[in-house]
Design a protein around this motif. Sequence first.
Motif, PDB file in Angstrom:
ATOM      1  N   LEU A 147      -1.420  -7.164  63.844  1.00  0.00           N
ATOM      2  CA  LEU A 147      -0.882  -5.581  63.877  1.00  0.00           C
ATOM      3  C   LEU A 147      -0.720  -4.902  64.692  1.00  0.00           C
TER       4      LEU A 147
ATOM      5  N   TYR B  90       3.051  -5.569  61.193  1.00  0.00           N
ATOM      6  CA  TYR B  90       2.882  -6.574  61.979  1.00  0.00           C
ATOM      7  C   TYR B  90       4.209  -7.894  62.498  1.00  0.00           C
TER       8      TYR B  90
ATOM      9  N   GLU C  24      -0.177   7.836  60.974  1.00  0.00           N
ATOM     10  CA  GLU C  24      -0.547   8.372  60.109  1.00  0.00           C
ATOM     11  C   GLU C  24       0.050   9.386  60.188  1.00  0.00           C
TER      12      GLU C  24
ATOM     13  N   VAL D 239      -4.379   3.127  53.860  1.00  0.00           N
ATOM     14  CA  VAL D 239      -3.966   1.670  54.631  1.00  0.00           C
ATOM     15  C   VAL D 239      -4.073   0.605  54.077  1.00  0.00           C
TER      16      VAL D 239
ATOM     17  N   VAL E 201       0.274   6.624  55.866  1.00  0.00           N
ATOM     18  CA  VAL E 201       0.281   5.743  57.196  1.00  0.00           C
ATOM     19  C   VAL E 201       1.693   4.642  57.193  1.00  0.00           C
TER      20      VAL E 201
ATOM     21  N   HIS F 230       1.591  -1.793  65.433  1.00  0.00           N
ATOM     22  CA  HIS F 230       1.671   0.078  65.030  1.00  0.00           C
ATOM     23  C   HIS F 230       0.712   0.263  63.643  1.00  0.00           C
ATOM     24  N   LEU F 231       0.441   1.244  63.773  1.00  0.00           N
ATOM     25  CA  LEU F 231      -0.927   2.528  63.011  1.00  0.00           C
ATOM     26  C   LEU F 231      -0.058   3.734  63.436  1.00  0.00           C
TER      27      LEU F 231
ATOM     28  N   MET G  41       2.337   0.779  59.023  1.00  0.00           N
ATOM     29  CA  MET G  41       2.311   0.185  59.382  1.00  0.00           C
ATOM     30  C   MET G  41       2.657  -1.039  60.346  1.00  0.00           C
TER      31      MET G  41
END
Length: 235
Positions: free
Chosen positions: A184, A231, A189, A163, A227, A186-187, A229
């Motif tokens: 943020l 933004y 894994e 991360v 991960v 979207h996240l 991500m």
Amino acid sequence: MRLSKIKNGLLLCLLLLPLQAWAGDDEVIAVTGRAEVAMVPDMALVNLIVMREAETAAEALNENSQALEGVLAALHEEGIKSRDIQTSQFSIDPRYIYPDHNKPRQLVGYTVRNGLSLRIRDLSKLGALLDKVVTLGVNEGGNIQFINEDPAEAVKQARVQAVQNAMNTAKTLAEAAGVKLGDLVHLAEQSAPPRAQPVMLETHYAKTAARSAVPVAVGENHYSVSVSMSYEIKQ
């Protein structure tokens, strides 16, 4: 005429709405981050097989059972608990020979295999233990997989590092593009199983050869996490 212009204007607005929404969704910075943490194994999974051949199935089974009893006794003497010993396979198979193409096959005997799956928690005993069970009758198998009983801490560290890696990448991209990062949005894994090379052990020894404990290299297991991500870009 005026009504027609109003209808055309409404139609144009309706056509533009999906395009504007799609463009807004694209105003993000999407990045990925990956990290890998190494951990020394603390347990070994071992597969061993006792194989015996004889003219009858009963004889082969009896010889196999006697050898296996000696192996099990040795395992318990070395401190291996019953919960860490499990029968993994058992088979009785006929053996045939094929004299030539004009004659039917001939039954010449039977083969009995009885396999064990072991969890070895004290790796310092592994080499000597393997040597001992081979002398008592194990003559096939020898596959070893080194694992960690509880890899949670290594996976946690990999998550944090992945991360942080993604966040640093997003900041770098934003600075290079002259924009600012927003929320943020979207996240996700993706974790991978540990990478470890299985060890193959030779289980054939000359009866008269002097030998010491089987050399075993434990190495490391590598736990990796990736991960993704996204933004928002501040306007």
